[in-house]
Design an enzyme around this catalytic site. Structure first.
Site, mmCIF file in Angstrom:
data_model
loop_
_atom_site.group_PDB
_atom_site.id
_atom_site.type_symbol
_atom_site.label_atom_id
_atom_site.label_comp_id
_atom_site.label_asym_id
_atom_site.label_seq_id
_atom_site.Cartn_x
_atom_site.Cartn_y
_atom_site.Cartn_z
ATOM 1 C CD GLU A 141 14.193 70.231 56.307
ATOM 2 O OE1 GLU A 141 15.277 70.691 55.929
ATOM 3 O OE2 GLU A 141 13.233 70.007 55.530
ATOM 4 C CD GLU A 162 18.787 68.314 55.014
ATOM 5 O OE1 GLU A 162 18.339 69.207 54.257
ATOM 6 O OE2 GLU A 162 18.136 67.315 55.351
#
EC number: 3.2.1.4
Length: 517
Positions: A185, A309
């Site tokens: 991320e 995710e």
């Protein structure tokens, strides 16, 4: 995802785990580059997956470079990963395992990887390959040095390329069950832009980091010449801004990666705005709209997408969590999007990021109902994994029970600037029309030399129906939507802008009427 509880949510202290003695029969070196399948082919086979979270990605800054790999692996309280643990995931029906891995703590002063750490990572990967599972191997929790700014780009890029060269060399002969993921991320950590879509500069630099990592992977040769490589948007965000600014290198085996804990107020939020139930037609339609935005945006860029995710935390609401899990996976599979549940082995009620499904010490399921729902979601679309059961791109209308074919067309957006009665802030709106639903992106620009805090504005309803939003709270008042920010969006820095995205249905409005209090 944001991990504020990483160390405090470590679990099962004092458990003793012994390495599995089971043999590994599959040879991970058996496929040569000529027979490597394309990224699109692999994505169709990845199904529903599971994250080995908070394990090899444990970032322990007070341990030395030469500390044993197991000390890192168990540093956040999780037990040593065993073959029996992976077998449990395989036997449950999962098809993919994502192995979040932190590498920065294992680089010496010359950016050389600790060989013992590489050996341990390979051992865990081999557990998965032996079970014919797809494996996503990434770089995780590297935000202390992978900083997406022009100022840092010249120092980060060589280090990132050196790191990926070493990882790629170690795994170059593994078959196409192994998928690399360049970053997790990547974002501006600790800034107002961290979870708000970043800046044009940071999004540009993330694209450059992705391209640099891919270049290093391909240069190592072997099966890496055509290995599928996942790449995240800024912060792995699925906002229209981050997805639209995502640039795909000239490479046919790239997969886009986003993280989608949706809907946020059910899946992650623990504030007073949190909700504990899910399952209405409205809920389902909102999720369909979100998944369509992923499908259509990345389809237009010529790449498949994986939700690396997703999940929901434990609020003592197992029934709703299971209902969401099944619907989410089914809806994603209809669109050809694999989903990978985030599991950090933390499952207590109302204790923050409690995504745990499998108790890794006892190998019993914390929530077998949710596990079963995830697998059912996959089997709803692939009952026997026959040729007739390939994913479609049909979009389900929850109100009619019927499906309509995806048009494949995405309105790139029409942009308008509306004068406001507040000279301090100007608003630009951009509409992305998906047909029957849309996303409105509002850019709020601070025209002053001072930060603006706790802003709010009103939008005249005009037959608009807003259905999905993350960065703001919306109430209704005298024919207006009142838009106020969530905590992470309250500040607009001096001479800067923020973007908020709101999804809706019905009539598409090209010129919103704004009003400041």
């Amino acid at each position: 995802m944001k991990r504020s509880l990483l160390k405090t949510c470590s679990i099962i202290a004092g458990a003793t785990i012994i390495f599995s003695s089971l043999s590994i029969s599959r040879n991970p070196l058996e496929v040569q580059a000529a027979s490597m399948r394309s990224a699109s082919e692999i994505v169709q086979e990845m199904g529903v997956g599971w994250n080995l979270g908070n394990t090899l990605d444990a970032k322990i800054t007070n341990l030395s470079y030469n500390t044993s790999p197991i000390s890192f692996e168990t540093g956040w309280g999780n037990p040593v990963t065993t073959k029996a643990m992976i077998d449990k995931i395989k036997n449950a029906g999962f098809k993919t395992i994502r192995i979040p891995t932190t590498w920065g703590e294992h680089l010496d002063g010359n950016n050389k990887l600790n060989e013992e750490w590489v050996k341990r990572v390979k051992e865990v990967v081999d557990y998965c390959i032996a079970d014919d599972l797809y494996v996503i191997l990434n770089t995780h929790h590297e935000g202390n040095w992978v900083i997406p700014t022009y100022a840092k780009e010249s120092s980060v890029t060589p280090k990132l390329k050196t790191l990926w060269t070493q990882i790629s060399e170690a795994f170059k002969d593994y078959d196409d069950h192994l998928i690399f993921e360049t970053l997790n991320e990547p974002r501006l950590e600790g800034t107002p832009y961290e979870w708000t879509g970043g800046t044009s500069e940071s999004r540009d630099v993330v694209n450059k980091y992705n391209a640099a990592a891919l270049e290093s992977i391909r240069k190592t040769g072997g099966n890496n010449l055509s290995r599928a490589v996942m790449m995240p948007t800024y912060a792995a965000s699925g906002s229209s801004t981050t997805m639209n600014d995502f640039k795909v290198p000239d490479d046919k085996n790239v997969i886009a990666s986003v993280h989608a804990y949706s809907p946020y107020f059910f899946a992650m939020d623990t504030s007073s705005n949190s909700v504990n139930t899910w399952g209405s037609s409205y809920d389902k339609y909102s999720l369909d709209v979100e998944l369509d935005s992923y499908l259509n945006t990345f389809k237009s860029k010529g790449v498949p997408v994986v939700i690396g995710e997703f999940g929901s935390i434990n609020k003592n609401n197992t029934s709703s969590r299971a209902e969401l899990a099944e619907y989410y996976v089914t809806a994603a599979q209809k669109r050809g999007i694999p989903c990978v549940w985030w599991d950090n082995n933390y499952a207590e009620t109302n204790k923050g990021e409690t995504f745990g499904l499998l108790n890794r010490s006892t190998l019993n399921w914390y929530f077998s109902d949710i596990k079963d729902a995830l697998i059912r979601g996959y089997k709803n679309v692939h009952p026997e994994a026959t040729e007739d059961d390939k994913p479609s791109t049909d979009v389900t209308n929850p109100d009619s029970g019927n499906t309509k074919p995806d048009s494949g067309n995405t309105n790139p957006g029409t942009e308008t600037t509306t004068p406001t009665d507040n000279e301090k802030i100007s608003i630009t709106s951009k509409i992305n029309d998906w047909g029957g639903a849309y996303q409105a992106d509002f850019t709020l620009k601070n025209n002053t030399s001072s930060d603006i805090n706790n802003w709010s504005f009103k939008i005249k309803k005009n037959d608009i129906v807003f259905t999905n939003y993350w960065d703001v709270k919306i109430t209704e008042e005298n024919g207006y939507y009142v838009v106020t920010p969530q905590a992470w969006k309250t500040t607009i820095l001096a001479n800067s802008s923020i973007v908020i995205s709101i999804q809706g249905t019905g009539k598409v409005i090209s010129n919103f009427e704004y009003k400041f209090d």
